[in-house]
Scaffold this motif. Structure first.
Motif, PDB file in Angstrom:
ATOM      1  N   VAL A  12      -4.626   0.877  13.496  1.00 20.14           N
ATOM      2  CA  VAL A  12      -3.272   1.146  13.999  1.00 20.14           C
ATOM      3  C   VAL A  12      -2.333   0.016  13.607  1.00 20.14           C
ATOM      4  CG1 VAL A  12      -1.887   1.378  16.104  1.00 20.14           C
ATOM      5  CG2 VAL A  12      -4.060   2.610  15.903  1.00 20.14           C
ATOM      6  N   ARG A  13      -2.778  -1.221  13.752  1.00 25.50           N
ATOM      7  CA  ARG A  13      -1.927  -2.379  13.497  1.00 25.50           C
ATOM      8  C   ARG A  13      -1.465  -2.467  12.038  1.00 25.50           C
ATOM      9  NH1 ARG A  13      -1.949  -6.769  17.028  1.00 25.50           N
ATOM     10  NH2 ARG A  13      -2.078  -8.270  15.315  1.00 25.50           N
ATOM     11  N   LYS A  14      -2.213  -1.910  11.131  1.00 29.50           N
ATOM     12  CA  LYS A  14      -1.832  -1.972   9.722  1.00 29.50           C
ATOM     13  C   LYS A  14      -0.517  -1.260   9.438  1.00 29.50           C
ATOM     14  CE  LYS A  14      -6.585  -2.385   8.007  1.00 29.50           C
ATOM     15  NZ  LYS A  14      -7.676  -1.711   7.258  1.00 29.50           N
ATOM     16  N   HIS A  15      -0.081  -0.416  10.359  1.00 27.60           N
ATOM     17  CA  HIS A  15       1.156   0.337  10.173  1.00 27.60           C
ATOM     18  C   HIS A  15       2.379  -0.365  10.755  1.00 27.60           C
ATOM     19  CE1 HIS A  15      -0.584   4.020   8.503  1.00 27.60           C
ATOM     20  NE2 HIS A  15      -1.621   3.795   9.304  1.00 27.60           N
ATOM     21  N   PHE A  16       2.217  -1.594  11.256  1.00 30.35           N
ATOM     22  CA  PHE A  16       3.321  -2.304  11.895  1.00 30.35           C
ATOM     23  C   PHE A  16       3.680  -3.560  11.106  1.00 30.35           C
ATOM     24  CE2 PHE A  16       1.620   0.379  15.151  1.00 30.35           C
ATOM     25  CZ  PHE A  16       2.732   0.759  15.899  1.00 30.35           C
ATOM     26  N   PRO A  17       4.646  -3.459  10.194  1.00 32.55           N
ATOM     27  CA  PRO A  17       5.035  -4.622   9.392  1.00 32.55           C
ATOM     28  C   PRO A  17       5.458  -5.816  10.238  1.00 32.55           C
ATOM     29  CG  PRO A  17       5.996  -2.609   8.503  1.00 32.55           C
ATOM     30  CD  PRO A  17       5.388  -2.244   9.819  1.00 32.55           C
ATOM     31  N   ALA A  18       6.040  -5.577  11.407  1.00 28.69           N
ATOM     32  CA  ALA A  18       6.519  -6.673  12.248  1.00 28.69           C
ATOM     33  C   ALA A  18       5.392  -7.606  12.682  1.00 28.69           C
ATOM     34  CB  ALA A  18       7.230  -6.119  13.482  1.00 28.69           C
ATOM     35  N   LEU A  19       4.161  -7.113  12.718  1.00 33.65           N
ATOM     36  CA  LEU A  19       3.039  -7.944  13.146  1.00 33.65           C
ATOM     37  C   LEU A  19       2.696  -9.022  12.132  1.00 33.65           C
ATOM     38  CD1 LEU A  19       0.700  -5.214  14.674  1.00 33.65           C
ATOM     39  CD2 LEU A  19       2.075  -6.907  15.913  1.00 33.65           C
ATOM     40  N   GLU A  20       3.221  -8.884  10.920  1.00 33.09           N
ATOM     41  CA  GLU A  20       2.957  -9.906   9.894  1.00 33.09           C
ATOM     42  C   GLU A  20       3.553 -11.259  10.269  1.00 33.09           C
ATOM     43  OE1 GLU A  20       4.338  -8.326   6.202  1.00 33.09           O
ATOM     44  OE2 GLU A  20       2.998  -6.576   6.280  1.00 33.09           O
ATOM     45  N   GLU A  21       4.512 -11.280  11.187  1.00 25.79           N
ATOM     46  CA  GLU A  21       5.070 -12.561  11.646  1.00 25.79           C
ATOM     47  C   GLU A  21       4.047 -13.372  12.432  1.00 25.79           C
ATOM     48  OE1 GLU A  21       8.645 -12.041  13.855  1.00 25.79           O
ATOM     49  OE2 GLU A  21       9.838 -11.455  12.103  1.00 25.79           O
ATOM     50  N   GLY A  22       3.057 -12.685  12.985  1.00 20.34           N
ATOM     51  CA  GLY A  22       1.972 -13.393  13.653  1.00 20.34           C
ATOM     52  C   GLY A  22       2.080 -13.519  15.158  1.00 20.34           C
ATOM     53  N   ALA A  23       3.159 -13.045  15.756  1.00 20.47           N
ATOM     54  CA  ALA A  23       3.304 -13.153  17.206  1.00 20.47           C
ATOM     55  C   ALA A  23       2.439 -12.118  17.918  1.00 20.47           C
ATOM     56  CB  ALA A  23       4.763 -12.974  17.611  1.00 20.47           C
ATOM     57  N   ALA A  24       2.046 -12.466  19.143  1.00 22.23           N
ATOM     58  CA  ALA A  24       1.384 -11.517  20.029  1.00 22.23           C
ATOM     59  C   ALA A  24       2.471 -10.889  20.891  1.00 22.23           C
ATOM     60  CB  ALA A  24       0.352 -12.222  20.897  1.00 22.23           C
ATOM     61  N   HIS A  25       2.686  -9.606  20.732  1.00 26.76           N
ATOM     62  CA  HIS A  25       3.814  -8.929  21.383  1.00 26.76           C
ATOM     63  C   HIS A  25       3.410  -8.280  22.699  1.00 26.76           C
ATOM     64  CE1 HIS A  25       7.081  -9.110  18.357  1.00 26.76           C
ATOM     65  NE2 HIS A  25       6.066  -9.333  17.532  1.00 26.76           N
ATOM     66  N   PHE A  26       3.985  -8.824  23.785  1.00 27.87           N
ATOM     67  CA  PHE A  26       3.847  -8.217  25.105  1.00 27.87           C
ATOM     68  C   PHE A  26       5.218  -7.764  25.616  1.00 27.87           C
ATOM     69  CE2 PHE A  26       0.092 -10.802  24.596  1.00 27.87           C
ATOM     70  CZ  PHE A  26      -0.909 -10.004  25.132  1.00 27.87           C
ATOM     71  N   ASP A  27       6.150  -7.598  24.695  1.00 25.19           N
ATOM     72  CA  ASP A  27       7.522  -7.223  25.040  1.00 25.19           C
ATOM     73  C   ASP A  27       7.790  -5.737  24.849  1.00 25.19           C
ATOM     74  OD1 ASP A  27       7.207  -7.461  22.309  1.00 25.19           O
ATOM     75  OD2 ASP A  27       8.846  -8.893  22.017  1.00 25.19           O
ATOM     76  N   GLY A  28       6.727  -4.948  24.676  1.00 25.14           N
ATOM     77  CA  GLY A  28       6.858  -3.519  24.450  1.00 25.14           C
ATOM     78  C   GLY A  28       7.601  -2.757  25.539  1.00 25.14           C
ATOM     79  N   PRO A  29       7.472  -3.134  26.835  1.00 23.37           N
ATOM     80  CA  PRO A  29       8.222  -2.396  27.857  1.00 23.37           C
ATOM     81  C   PRO A  29       9.734  -2.435  27.652  1.00 23.37           C
ATOM     82  CG  PRO A  29       6.463  -3.642  28.872  1.00 23.37           C
ATOM     83  CD  PRO A  29       6.523  -4.091  27.433  1.00 23.37           C
ATOM     84  N   GLY A  30      10.208  -3.420  26.922  1.00 23.27           N
ATOM     85  CA  GLY A  30      11.634  -3.498  26.626  1.00 23.27           C
ATOM     86  C   GLY A  30      11.998  -2.836  25.314  1.00 23.27           C
TER      87      GLY A  30
END
Length: 402
Positions: A12-30
């Protein structure tokens, strides 16, 4: 909960270019990250030959097909009917629109019910519409310790015209018993407007089973673009007459959609829902695939939520709000004793963990919890969250708490 197919978060993560920045995202509720296929659908629609909806030219037909596809996908997602899907700029805008349309039938002495568990977008539009019509506002309080909103908190009379309630608190993750609240509401002969923004990304929604007369949600919370929609029965929408331009379409649901719809965002919404339907391999129509995929996602997120809850419980000085043992979305609100929430937020950001602090527009909820207008730190789990992300968050909180 058992699933036939395991959830492959790495795929699933391979489809999210934003993850290439390396942050762990817990801001999804916003607002969640967006997969590549959604961005591609938005871009392709923007540069396509497209015009106002019609049937004569290819450009007109393309616009019409885009709208129809989005209505069908939204209906598949929430178990509604495409003729009852109303699109708008945001859930907030749509709720204001519906509050004004519904309030046309209210009179002094009538009442509405709002809850302190809700996001302000499902409070203030109703309160302000009530004030304009001389209508009484009744407040339903939740238990500040458990975070639960009991059905008994919803007090109705023969003058109650509407109950506005959240399907899941965007601050605590609490999931009220919406079917019971809706049944109680209908027994009193009134309507139930449900804010489904925070619930929809985490489980399969069935608006009929919930009993929601109106179910509002936001695609940008479930991997889509910035948009909102409300699902309702077409027969109910037919009874409402919002203010609109004379030449604009008066048919349902178009009578509620002011101006030309953003076709590119509708295409992105369809792509997001298709992506959700294919989180795990499956067969059948889109609704069936959504059922299987969201069941697998829910199991994945619940496992990570247990890991997060248990980890926070072991860190001295951390206070968790709401009950970790009650059914909720994978959302955690917490604070670190003696340290301002904004400082914890900045400390986490410094180690590549995005978990913001605030009230997140759930102002009444924050005040009820004793957190005032400052709030606390919120961590939300999303389809792309891993156990490694959770461990990074926990280590970041340990560092902040020292």
């Amino acid at each position: 909960m058992l699933t036939a197919v395991a959830y492959d978060v790495d795929a699933v993560r391979k489809h999210f270019p934003a993850l290439e920045e390396g942050a762990a995202h817990f801001d999804g509720p916003g607002g969640s990250l967006v997969p590549d296929v959604v961005g591609e659908a938005v871009a392709a629609t923007l540069v396509s030959a497209i015009a106002n909806r019609g049937t004569v030219t290819a450009a007109e037909r393309r616009a019409d097909e885009t709208v129809r596809a989005a209505r069908q996908s939204a209906a598949d997602l929430v178990g509604g009917t495409p003729e009852g899907i109303v699109f708008g700029r945001s859930m907030t805008q749509l709720t204001y629109d519906f509050s004004r349309a519904l309030a046309k039938n209210w009179a002094p002495g009538d009442e509405i019910v709002v809850t302190r568990l809700d996001h302000d977008a499902n409070i203030r539009p109703w309160v302000q519409a009530a004030q304009a019509r001389g209508v009484t506002v009744r407040w339903a309080d939740f238990d500040a310790v458990t975070g639960e909103l009991p059905v008994e908190a919803i007090t109705l009379t023969d003058r109650t015209r509407l109950v506005a309630v959240t399907a899941a608190s965007n601050l605590l993750g609490t999931r009220p018993d919406i079917p019971a609240i809706a049944a109680k509401t209908h027994d009193a002969g009134t309507l139930c407007y449900v804010d489904g923004v925070h619930l929809t990304p985490h489980t399969l929604v069935d608006v009929r089973a919930l009993g929601a007369d109106f179910f509002a949600c936001s695609p940008y919370k479930f991997l889509g673009p910035h948009l909102g929609f409300v699902a309702a029965a077409p027969e109910l929408l037919e009874t409402l007459h919002p203010d609109k331009l004379i030449p604009s379409i008066d048919a349902v649901p178009e009578r509620f959609e002011l101006g030309t719809l953003p076709y590119e965002l509708l295409a992105g919404t369809t792509a997001a829902i298709d992506f959700l339907a294919d989180l795990v391999p499956g067969n059948g129509n889109r609704r069936a695939r959504l059922r299987d995929s969201l069941r697998a996602l829910e199991e994945h997120e619940e496992g990570l939520l247990r890991l997060l809850d248990d980890g926070l419980a072991e860190i001295p000085g951390v206070t968790r709000y709401g009950s970790p043992t009650r059914r909720r979305t994978p959302t955690v609100l917490f604070s670190v004793n003696g340290i301002p929430a904004t400082d914890v937020y900045r400390s986490l950001a410094a180690v590549g963990v995005n978990a913001p602090a605030g009230t997140f527009y759930a102002l009444e909820c924050s005040r009820r919890l004793g957190l005032g207008d400052t709030g606390a730190v919120r961590a939300g789990i999303a389809p792309y969250t891993t156990a490694g992300d959770v461990h990074r968050l926990l280590e970041g909180v340990r560092q902040a708490a020292r």
